[in-house]
Design a protein around this motif. Structure first.
Motif, PDB file in Angstrom:
ATOM      1  N   ASN A 116      23.212  27.977 -38.129  1.00 23.50           N
ATOM      2  CA  ASN A 116      24.072  28.766 -37.231  1.00 23.50           C
ATOM      3  C   ASN A 116      25.469  29.006 -37.805  1.00 23.50           C
ATOM      4  O   ASN A 116      26.029  30.080 -37.604  1.00 23.50           O
ATOM      5  N   VAL A 117      26.011  28.008 -38.481  1.00 27.16           N
ATOM      6  CA  VAL A 117      27.394  28.154 -38.962  1.00 27.16           C
ATOM      7  C   VAL A 117      27.422  28.614 -40.416  1.00 27.16           C
ATOM      8  O   VAL A 117      27.963  29.669 -40.731  1.00 27.16           O
ATOM      9  N   CYS A 118      26.814  27.826 -41.313  1.00 29.30           N
ATOM     10  CA  CYS A 118      26.843  28.215 -42.734  1.00 29.30           C
ATOM     11  C   CYS A 118      26.126  29.545 -42.922  1.00 29.30           C
ATOM     12  O   CYS A 118      26.600  30.422 -43.651  1.00 29.30           O
ATOM     13  N   GLY A 119      24.992  29.724 -42.241  1.00 30.94           N
ATOM     14  CA  GLY A 119      24.225  30.980 -42.350  1.00 30.94           C
ATOM     15  C   GLY A 119      25.064  32.176 -41.923  1.00 30.94           C
ATOM     16  O   GLY A 119      25.151  33.183 -42.633  1.00 30.94           O
ATOM     17  N   ALA A 120      25.690  32.058 -40.760  1.00 29.79           N
ATOM     18  CA  ALA A 120      26.514  33.174 -40.263  1.00 29.79           C
ATOM     19  C   ALA A 120      27.688  33.435 -41.201  1.00 29.79           C
ATOM     20  O   ALA A 120      28.065  34.584 -41.451  1.00 29.79           O
ATOM     21  N   PHE A 121      28.255  32.351 -41.744  1.00 32.45           N
ATOM     22  CA  PHE A 121      29.369  32.512 -42.696  1.00 32.45           C
ATOM     23  C   PHE A 121      28.916  33.245 -43.966  1.00 32.45           C
ATOM     24  O   PHE A 121      29.586  34.160 -44.446  1.00 32.45           O
ATOM     25  N   VAL A 140      29.708  42.100 -35.294  1.00 33.59           N
ATOM     26  CA  VAL A 140      29.523  41.342 -34.053  1.00 33.59           C
ATOM     27  C   VAL A 140      28.716  40.092 -34.383  1.00 33.59           C
ATOM     28  O   VAL A 140      27.621  40.170 -34.945  1.00 33.59           O
ATOM     29  N   ASN A 141      29.293  38.934 -34.065  1.00 30.33           N
ATOM     30  CA  ASN A 141      28.594  37.657 -34.250  1.00 30.33           C
ATOM     31  C   ASN A 141      27.992  37.222 -32.924  1.00 30.33           C
ATOM     32  O   ASN A 141      28.614  37.394 -31.872  1.00 30.33           O
ATOM     33  N   THR A 142      26.796  36.624 -32.979  1.00 33.90           N
ATOM     34  CA  THR A 142      26.225  36.077 -31.745  1.00 33.90           C
ATOM     35  C   THR A 142      26.664  34.631 -31.591  1.00 33.90           C
ATOM     36  O   THR A 142      26.247  33.758 -32.347  1.00 33.90           O
ATOM     37  N   ALA A 143      27.539  34.396 -30.614  1.00 36.81           N
ATOM     38  CA  ALA A 143      27.922  33.033 -30.245  1.00 36.81           C
ATOM     39  C   ALA A 143      27.033  32.633 -29.075  1.00 36.81           C
ATOM     40  O   ALA A 143      25.827  32.898 -29.079  1.00 36.81           O
ATOM     41  N   SER A 144      27.593  32.037 -28.058  1.00 35.83           N
ATOM     42  CA  SER A 144      26.830  31.610 -26.885  1.00 35.83           C
ATOM     43  C   SER A 144      27.812  31.045 -25.883  1.00 35.83           C
ATOM     44  O   SER A 144      28.897  30.578 -26.261  1.00 35.83           O
ATOM     45  N   MET A 145      27.451  31.016 -24.596  1.00 42.09           N
ATOM     46  CA  MET A 145      28.299  30.319 -23.630  1.00 42.09           C
ATOM     47  C   MET A 145      28.353  28.831 -23.959  1.00 42.09           C
ATOM     48  O   MET A 145      29.285  28.137 -23.547  1.00 42.09           O
ATOM     49  N   ALA A 146      27.376  28.334 -24.744  1.00 42.45           N
ATOM     50  CA  ALA A 146      27.422  26.947 -25.217  1.00 42.45           C
ATOM     51  C   ALA A 146      28.551  26.751 -26.222  1.00 42.45           C
ATOM     52  O   ALA A 146      28.873  25.612 -26.586  1.00 42.45           O
ATOM     53  N   GLY A 147      29.152  27.846 -26.664  1.00 40.81           N
ATOM     54  CA  GLY A 147      30.303  27.792 -27.558  1.00 40.81           C
ATOM     55  C   GLY A 147      31.604  28.044 -26.816  1.00 40.81           C
ATOM     56  O   GLY A 147      32.651  28.277 -27.412  1.00 40.81           O
ATOM     57  N   LYS A 161      28.164  26.809 -32.011  1.00 39.44           N
ATOM     58  CA  LYS A 161      28.617  28.062 -31.391  1.00 39.44           C
ATOM     59  C   LYS A 161      30.131  28.067 -31.169  1.00 39.44           C
ATOM     60  O   LYS A 161      30.761  29.116 -31.233  1.00 39.44           O
ATOM     61  N   PHE A 162      30.736  26.886 -30.917  1.00 33.01           N
ATOM     62  CA  PHE A 162      32.204  26.828 -30.935  1.00 33.01           C
ATOM     63  C   PHE A 162      32.700  27.256 -32.323  1.00 33.01           C
ATOM     64  O   PHE A 162      33.716  27.943 -32.453  1.00 33.01           O
ATOM     65  N   ALA A 163      31.990  26.831 -33.357  1.00 30.98           N
ATOM     66  CA  ALA A 163      32.372  27.204 -34.722  1.00 30.98           C
ATOM     67  C   ALA A 163      32.288  28.722 -34.914  1.00 30.98           C
ATOM     68  O   ALA A 163      33.145  29.310 -35.585  1.00 30.98           O
ATOM     69  N   ILE A 164      31.296  29.345 -34.327  1.00 33.89           N
ATOM     70  CA  ILE A 164      31.162  30.810 -34.450  1.00 33.89           C
ATOM     71  C   ILE A 164      32.343  31.521 -33.786  1.00 33.89           C
ATOM     72  O   ILE A 164      32.843  32.532 -34.287  1.00 33.89           O
ATOM     73  N   VAL A 165      32.796  30.985 -32.659  1.00 35.94           N
ATOM     74  CA  VAL A 165      33.951  31.593 -31.990  1.00 35.94           C
ATOM     75  C   VAL A 165      35.189  31.466 -32.895  1.00 35.94           C
ATOM     76  O   VAL A 165      35.944  32.427 -33.078  1.00 35.94           O
ATOM     77  N   GLY A 166      35.360  30.311 -33.521  1.00 36.25           N
ATOM     78  CA  GLY A 166      36.485  30.115 -34.448  1.00 36.25           C
ATOM     79  C   GLY A 166      36.385  31.016 -35.663  1.00 36.25           C
ATOM     80  O   GLY A 166      37.377  31.627 -36.092  1.00 36.25           O
ATOM     81  N   GLY A 254      38.453  40.058 -32.518  1.00 34.33           N
ATOM     82  CA  GLY A 254      38.630  38.617 -32.311  1.00 34.33           C
ATOM     83  C   GLY A 254      38.245  38.143 -30.922  1.00 34.33           C
ATOM     84  O   GLY A 254      38.496  36.996 -30.578  1.00 34.33           O
ATOM     85  N   VAL A 255      37.620  39.011 -30.122  1.00 38.44           N
ATOM     86  CA  VAL A 255      37.250  38.582 -28.773  1.00 38.44           C
ATOM     87  C   VAL A 255      35.813  38.059 -28.745  1.00 38.44           C
ATOM     88  O   VAL A 255      34.998  38.374 -29.606  1.00 38.44           O
ATOM     89  N   ASN A 256      35.549  37.266 -27.728  1.00 38.47           N
ATOM     90  CA  ASN A 256      34.206  36.733 -27.494  1.00 38.47           C
ATOM     91  C   ASN A 256      33.811  37.149 -26.080  1.00 38.47           C
ATOM     92  O   ASN A 256      34.337  36.612 -25.110  1.00 38.47           O
ATOM     93  N   LEU A 257      32.902  38.123 -25.977  1.00 39.37           N
ATOM     94  CA  LEU A 257      32.533  38.643 -24.651  1.00 39.37           C
ATOM     95  C   LEU A 257      31.374  37.861 -24.047  1.00 39.37           C
ATOM     96  O   LEU A 257      30.277  37.843 -24.613  1.00 39.37           O
ATOM     97  N   PRO A 258      31.583  37.234 -22.888  1.00 43.36           N
ATOM     98  CA  PRO A 258      30.482  36.544 -22.214  1.00 43.36           C
ATOM     99  C   PRO A 258      29.487  37.542 -21.620  1.00 43.36           C
ATOM    100  O   PRO A 258      29.892  38.573 -21.096  1.00 43.36           O
ATOM    101  N   ILE A 259      28.205  37.234 -21.747  1.00 47.53           N
ATOM    102  CA  ILE A 259      27.149  38.007 -21.067  1.00 47.53           C
ATOM    103  C   ILE A 259      26.393  36.954 -20.280  1.00 47.53           C
ATOM    104  O   ILE A 259      25.411  36.373 -20.745  1.00 47.53           O
ATOM    105  N   ALA A 260      26.915  36.624 -19.104  1.00 44.08           N
ATOM    106  CA  ALA A 260      26.546  35.350 -18.489  1.00 44.08           C
ATOM    107  C   ALA A 260      26.373  35.386 -16.974  1.00 44.08           C
ATOM    108  O   ALA A 260      26.233  34.334 -16.352  1.00 44.08           O
ATOM    109  N   GLY A 261      26.417  36.563 -16.376  1.00 50.12           N
ATOM    110  CA  GLY A 261      26.208  36.628 -14.925  1.00 50.12           C
ATOM    111  C   GLY A 261      27.353  36.034 -14.117  1.00 50.12           C
ATOM    112  O   GLY A 261      27.162  35.642 -12.963  1.00 50.12           O
TER     113      GLY A 261
END
Ligand code: NAD
Length: 262
Positions: A116-121, A140-147, A161-166, A254-261
């Motif tokens: 998830n992190v090294c691969g995306a990087f 566009v990177n896929t993070a998660s609400m878990a991030g 996923k926190f790492a993806i947001v960073g 630099g934004v992270n848009l939630p798609i979370a209901g």
């Protein structure tokens, strides 16, 4: 009949998976040629065939994103095949094990971080090198609400996923001088299907105070935590990615848009 992404080239990773394929199909319907990157095999071939139905050029690339050298080689090949990459949907990922942090399998933690992190990087870096040279790019990177908030029993996934947001925030700053925008999406509970079932089952098995040990009850508990009282459908993701790739989001980076209901 002209479409908004006619003449564009998009690289999608995790393109044989649920979110990657649905998004690739949507971007193809909007006119973009699509390079589909995933681990390979029949699943990738099927995805390429589905995307090609939109009438755009679609090609599959078997690649393991954890291998930096292979990623660079594949990105170079995509550029050679299509002439350029305008858009990147950096989406390959793995959910990992479900266990409380003190029992979380160590090897799985590494695996989640590596994919998830090294691969995306690796993908972001290789594509950014190309985009910097053109002075244009949308990522566009896929993070998660878990991030955004760490859920119980998902130490590896949440950390990744926190790492993806960073990574998204730093890359957006580093690449802003080159007319490259970098944003993220954060889906939460998506269903129905394999990911939803796996999640419900493994949260039940993990045995914590947060969820029942009965998967049916876990499903209700999860749904009840969502203000809109339902899980999201995969079809509710691609339009958000399209928005972040297109000019309607021209002043967003630099934004992270939630798609979370909610
Ligand atoms: P999925 O399992 O259907 O798709 C993931 C794809 O990534 C698969 O096709 C897989 O082969 C590919 N992949 C995994 N490891 C790879 C590697 N090393 N190299 C290349 N490709 C690799 O799952 P999905 O739901 O479509 O997930 C896509 C993204 O969305 C992931 O980043 C995931 O973490 C994220 N996400 C999903 C949900 C959800 O509920 N479905 C929620 C939030 C975030």
């Amino acid at each position: 009949d002209t479409k908004r992404f006619d003449g564009k080239v998009t690289l999608v990773t995790g393109a044989a998976g649920n979110i990657g394929l649905a998004t690739a199909e949507r971007l193809a319907a909007s006119g973009s040629a699509i390079a589909l990157l995933d681990l390979g095999g029949a699943k990738l071939d099927d995805a390429v065939a589905k995307v090609a139905r939109a009438g755009v050029t679609a090609r599959g690339y078997a690649c393991d994103v954890t291998d930096a050298a292979q990623v660079q080689e594949i990105v170079d090949r995509v550029v050679a095949d299509f002439g350029r990459i305008d858009f990147l949907f950096n989406n390959a990922g793995y959910q990992g094990a479900f266990a409380p942090v003190h029992a979380y399998p160590t090897e799985d933690f590494s695996r989640v971080m590596t994919i998830n992190v090294c691969g995306a990087f690796h993908v972001l870096q290789a594509v950014a090198r190309h985009m910097v040279g053109r002075n244009f790019g949308r990522i566009v990177n896929t993070a998660s609400m878990a991030g955004v908030g760490g859920p119980p029993n998902m130490a590896g996934y949440a950390a990744s996923k926190f790492a993806i947001v960073g990574l998204t925030q730093t890359a957006s700053k580093d690449l802003a001088p080159y007319n490259i925008r970098v944003n993220a999406i954060s889906p939460a509970f998506m269903g129905p299907g394999f990911m939803w079932d796996r999640q419900v089952e493994l949260q039940a098995k993990a045995g914590s105070q947060y969820f029942s040990s009965d998967p049916k009850v876990v499903a209700e508990q999860m749904i009840n935590s969502v203000p809109m009282r339902r899980y999201g459908d995969i079809t509710e993701i691609p339009g958000v990615v399209e928005f972040l790739l297109g000019d309607d989001s021209s002043y967003m980076t630099g934004v992270n848009l939630p798609i979370a209901g909610g």
